[in-house]
Scaffold this active site. Structure first.
Site, PDB file in Angstrom:
ATOM      1  N   GLY A  58       0.583  -1.578   0.168  1.00 31.40           N
ATOM      2  CA  GLY A  58      -0.076  -0.109   0.421  1.00 31.40           C
ATOM      3  C   GLY A  58       0.725   1.124  -0.360  1.00 31.40           C
ATOM      4  O   GLY A  58       1.985   0.795   0.447  1.00 31.40           O
ATOM      5  N   CYS A  85       4.785  -6.417   1.625  1.00 31.77           N
ATOM      6  CA  CYS A  85       5.777  -5.007   1.771  1.00 31.77           C
ATOM      7  C   CYS A  85       4.420  -4.020   2.680  1.00 31.77           C
ATOM      8  O   CYS A  85       5.133  -4.326   3.799  1.00 31.77           O
ATOM      9  CB  CYS A  85       5.590  -4.575   0.231  1.00 31.77           C
ATOM     10  SG  CYS A  85       6.211  -3.175  -0.097  1.00 31.77           S
ATOM     11  N   HIS A 173       7.871  -8.034  -3.344  1.00 38.07           N
ATOM     12  CA  HIS A 173       6.366  -8.543  -3.676  1.00 38.07           C
ATOM     13  C   HIS A 173       6.214 -10.117  -4.740  1.00 38.07           C
ATOM     14  O   HIS A 173       7.113  -9.762  -6.066  1.00 38.07           O
ATOM     15  CB  HIS A 173       5.756  -8.090  -5.082  1.00 38.07           C
ATOM     16  CG  HIS A 173       5.457  -5.875  -4.352  1.00 38.07           C
ATOM     17  ND1 HIS A 173       4.896  -5.884  -4.076  1.00 38.07           N
ATOM     18  CD2 HIS A 173       5.962  -5.266  -4.108  1.00 38.07           C
ATOM     19  CE1 HIS A 173       4.523  -5.181  -3.286  1.00 38.07           C
ATOM     20  NE2 HIS A 173       5.830  -4.300  -3.547  1.00 38.07           N
ATOM     21  N   GLU A 175       4.073 -11.644  -5.747  1.00 35.59           N
ATOM     22  CA  GLU A 175       3.624 -11.764  -6.855  1.00 35.59           C
ATOM     23  C   GLU A 175       3.601 -11.394  -8.376  1.00 35.59           C
ATOM     24  O   GLU A 175       3.034 -11.480  -8.954  1.00 35.59           O
ATOM     25  CB  GLU A 175       2.200 -11.155  -6.631  1.00 35.59           C
ATOM     26  CG  GLU A 175       2.149  -9.722  -6.727  1.00 35.59           C
ATOM     27  CD  GLU A 175       2.399  -9.346  -4.823  1.00 35.59           C
ATOM     28  OE1 GLU A 175       3.108  -9.842  -4.785  1.00 35.59           O
ATOM     29  OE2 GLU A 175       2.591  -7.600  -4.732  1.00 35.59           O
ATOM     30  N   SER A 227     -23.182  -9.510 -26.439  1.00 30.80           N
ATOM     31  CA  SER A 227     -22.560  -8.799 -27.686  1.00 30.80           C
ATOM     32  C   SER A 227     -21.914  -9.464 -27.666  1.00 30.80           C
ATOM     33  O   SER A 227     -21.476  -9.079 -29.504  1.00 30.80           O
ATOM     34  CB  SER A 227     -21.197  -7.238 -26.596  1.00 30.80           C
ATOM     35  OG  SER A 227     -20.435  -8.550 -25.757  1.00 30.80           O
ATOM     36  N   GLY A 228     -22.028 -10.736 -27.880  1.00 33.11           N
ATOM     37  CA  GLY A 228     -20.593 -11.640 -28.685  1.00 33.11           C
ATOM     38  C   GLY A 228     -19.079 -11.646 -27.964  1.00 33.11           C
ATOM     39  O   GLY A 228     -18.250 -11.713 -28.445  1.00 33.11           O
ATOM     40  N   GLY A 229     -19.066 -10.571 -27.136  1.00 34.43           N
ATOM     41  CA  GLY A 229     -17.976 -10.644 -25.990  1.00 34.43           C
ATOM     42  C   GLY A 229     -18.046 -11.509 -25.315  1.00 34.43           C
ATOM     43  O   GLY A 229     -18.449 -12.928 -25.389  1.00 34.43           O
ATOM     44  N   VAL A 230     -16.396 -11.808 -24.420  1.00 37.44           N
ATOM     45  CA  VAL A 230     -16.723 -12.945 -24.193  1.00 37.44           C
ATOM     46  C   VAL A 230     -16.839 -13.645 -22.809  1.00 37.44           C
ATOM     47  O   VAL A 230     -17.734 -14.210 -22.354  1.00 37.44           O
ATOM     48  CB  VAL A 230     -14.531 -13.341 -23.093  1.00 37.44           C
ATOM     49  CG1 VAL A 230     -14.385 -14.190 -22.288  1.00 37.44           C
ATOM     50  CG2 VAL A 230     -13.552 -13.165 -24.161  1.00 37.44           C
ATOM     51  N   SER A 232     -20.483 -12.081 -22.083  1.00 39.07           N
ATOM     52  CA  SER A 232     -21.574 -12.258 -22.381  1.00 39.07           C
ATOM     53  C   SER A 232     -21.718 -13.464 -22.709  1.00 39.07           C
ATOM     54  O   SER A 232     -22.841 -14.026 -21.796  1.00 39.07           O
ATOM     55  CB  SER A 232     -22.269 -11.190 -23.013  1.00 39.07           C
ATOM     56  OG  SER A 232     -21.421 -11.170 -24.101  1.00 39.07           O
ATOM     57  N   SER A 233     -20.713 -13.967 -23.216  1.00 35.08           N
ATOM     58  CA  SER A 233     -20.908 -15.509 -24.447  1.00 35.08           C
ATOM     59  C   SER A 233     -21.085 -16.467 -23.049  1.00 35.08           C
ATOM     60  O   SER A 233     -21.653 -17.066 -23.195  1.00 35.08           O
ATOM     61  CB  SER A 233     -19.981 -15.180 -25.155  1.00 35.08           C
ATOM     62  OG  SER A 233     -19.652 -14.387 -25.709  1.00 35.08           O
TER      63      SER A 233
END
Ligand code: XMP
Length: 518
Positions: A58, A85, A173, A175, A227-230, A232-233
């Site tokens: 942070g 951290c 970090h 990650e 919409s055909g996007g990932v 919403s599909s």
């Protein structure tokens, strides 16, 4: 999915820039993980019964008044805690150690050396290893019961532990990919120290999600804007597997889609497709072109496209009558970025998280992908048999090509940018660059200039190519595409797309530019 019953790790967010990354890395161990603000009460934390808690980095100094803090009791619950951290400094500070400002910031790749051999957190990590540091403050004295596990040249406490109480502190970090052994350290924490078995799998997610949807929806009706996007599909397919023709999907072709996109959506979800659902394809192209006539101001264009979309959707919804559930493809980063999960200050206006649109008559919102990160949504998509082409689609903005055509949008300009973009995407894929670049597309500048083609003078448009590398889409670098690829794309666009006589490549990063053009 019965999230309540899952073994889970909580990431307590102190406003660090890598908070979502920490959660992602935990999930790579097949362990479910959620992000909560440091303001979350101890009672709520206990009620979630986490197997472990991670405190993120942070921007604060923990010794300053008003700095983000936590209830000291957190460290006495018997639940393993890992501080990263700022989280490490806070743990030390709260438990009676000392944190001070260093004379110089330690930033970037740094070597650390282990001081003990048998720390459970560092099991399998070589004696010297490279980590990613980014801090000004450092732990100058540890609280009672803690001992040093590793140090670096400028940092006496790079890793510390209080093994008896399951408390671990890491100044760097893990990650971030630059920390060579980061994944191993997090795995040690999650599996060995917290005792998580790792049962979070996308196959089981899909199965459970389908069962839960069935139970929730019963005999009711659900409506989904596709919409055909990932997102919403995948949401639509999960719903259709659960409730079949009780689901209606409305797909609005606003005439601002990429080349062949409408046909691709039809092929997957339409009558000949693999799924049983009511699919309504609304061809609203002319409606949008009419509304956009003469409009050049970017925000006004966005507003018109958004409003018109709602109007079309509303008209279709009315034909269906009252629906019980409205399906939304909300995913976990939307939840976090809307300030509902962690501490993130970024609120994207185009994310409609948990909000209730008032333009459709329905009882409840259903968000089947809410706990998932994007790559997990993709894995569920593949699991459900959705074609790869759809599953790995790059992000495409709601207002579509409307914000990739500078100035007035016309049918002719849409055609030009669609053709140019299709060529660009084809060549990028051929050059095997598509997995390296996070977003790339062609845009149409409003500039026309003089050129010569054959023996003739031309006065035509300039297409601009954009390609960016980014992790979070908040900042981005222009991607370095080999010259030869750019040349091939340019010559194909000039030869194959009428009314284009110049191709430009945008090398602006974000900031100061944005990824899209408007
Ligand atoms: P910018 O242009 O703001 O884009 O750098 C960042 C990311 O957001 C996408 N984007 C949108 N997505 N509706 C969306 O669903 C929008 O209005 C919108 N505007 C930008 C953009 O494609 C990029 O991935």
């Amino acid at each position: 999915m019965e999230i309540q019953k899952l073994e889970k790790i909580l990431v307590i967010d102190f406003g660090g820039q890598y908070n979502q990354l920490v959660a992602r890395r935990v999930r790579e161990n097949n362990v479910y993980c959620e992000i909560y603000s440091y303001r979350t009460s101890l009672r709520e934390i206990k009620a979630m019964k986490p197997k472990g808690i991670i405190l993120t980095g942070g921007p604060n100094s923990c010794y300053e008044s008003g700095a983000a803090s936590c209830d000291p009791e957190l460290f006495h619950l018997g639940i393993p805690v890992l501080g990263l951290c700022y989280g490490a400094q806070l743990m030390s500070w709260v438990l009676g150690g000392k944190v001070e400002r260093a004379t110089e910031r330690e930033y970037g790749k740094t070597d650390i050396t282990l001081d003990v051999e048998d720390s459970p957190l560092m099991r399998g990590v070589p004696e010297t290893t490279t980590v990613w540091m980014s801090h000004f403050d450092y732990i100058s004295a540890l609280p009672e019961g803690f001992s040093v596990v590793a140090h670096s040249k400028h940092c006496p406490v790079a890793v510390a532990e209080n093994r008896e109480n399951h408390l671990y502190a890491i100044q760097f970090h893990p990650e971030v990919l630059h920390t060579v052994e980061g994944a191993r350290i997090l795995k040690n924490f999650v599996q060995d120290i917290c005792g998580c078995s790792g049962s979070w799998r996308m196959e089981s997610f899909a199965k459970h999600a389908i069962e839960e949807i069935r139970e929730k929806v019963g005999n009711g009706k659900a409506l989904c804007a596709l919409s055909g996007g990932v997102d919403s599909s995948v949401a639509a397919v999960l719903m259709s597997k659960a409730i079949g023709s009780q689901l209606t999907c409305v797909f609005v072709d606003h005439g601002l889609l990429r080349k062949n996109e409408a046909a691709e959506v039809d092929a997957v979800f339409g009558a000949g497709g693999a799924y049983q659902l009511n699919f309504v394809h609304v061809d609203a192209r002319q409606r949008f072109y009419q509304r956009l006539k003469g409009v050049t101001e970017p925000e006004q264009k966005r507003k018109i496209i958004g409003e018109e979309f709602i109007r079309v959707f509303e008209e279709e919804a009315k034909k269906i009558g009252t629906v019980d559930f409205l399906v939304q493809g909300t995913i976990y980063p939307d939840v976090v970025e809307s300030g509902l999960g962690g501490e993130s200050a970024v609120i994207k206006s185009h994310h409609n998280v948990g909000g209730l649109p008032d333009f459709v008559d329905f009882k409840e919102i259903i968000e089947p992908l809410r706990p998932l990160f994007k790559d997990e949504v993709r894995r569920v998509g593949l699991e459900l048999g959705i074609p790869k082409k759809l599953v790995f689609r790059q992000p495409f903005p709601g207002p579509g090509l409307g914000i990739r055509i500078i100035g007035e949008v016309t049918e002719e300009k849409v055609r030009i940018v669609q053709e140019a973009d299709a060529i660009y995407r084809e060549e990028i894929a051929k050059a095997n660059l598509d997995s390296e670049i996070n977003q790339y597309f062609a845009a149409l500048t409003n500039m026309r200039s003089v050129g010569v083609m054959g023996d003739e003078r031309t006065y035509d448009y300039a297409v601009c190519l954009r390609a960016v590398k980014t992790i979070d889409f908040m900042t981005a670098e222009s991607a370095e595409i080999p010259w030869s690829v750019l040349q091939t794309v340019t010559s194909r666009i000039i030869n194959e797309v009428r009314h284009v006589n110049r191709v430009l490549y945008d090398i602006t990063s974000k900031p100061p530019g944005t990824i899209e053009f408007e």
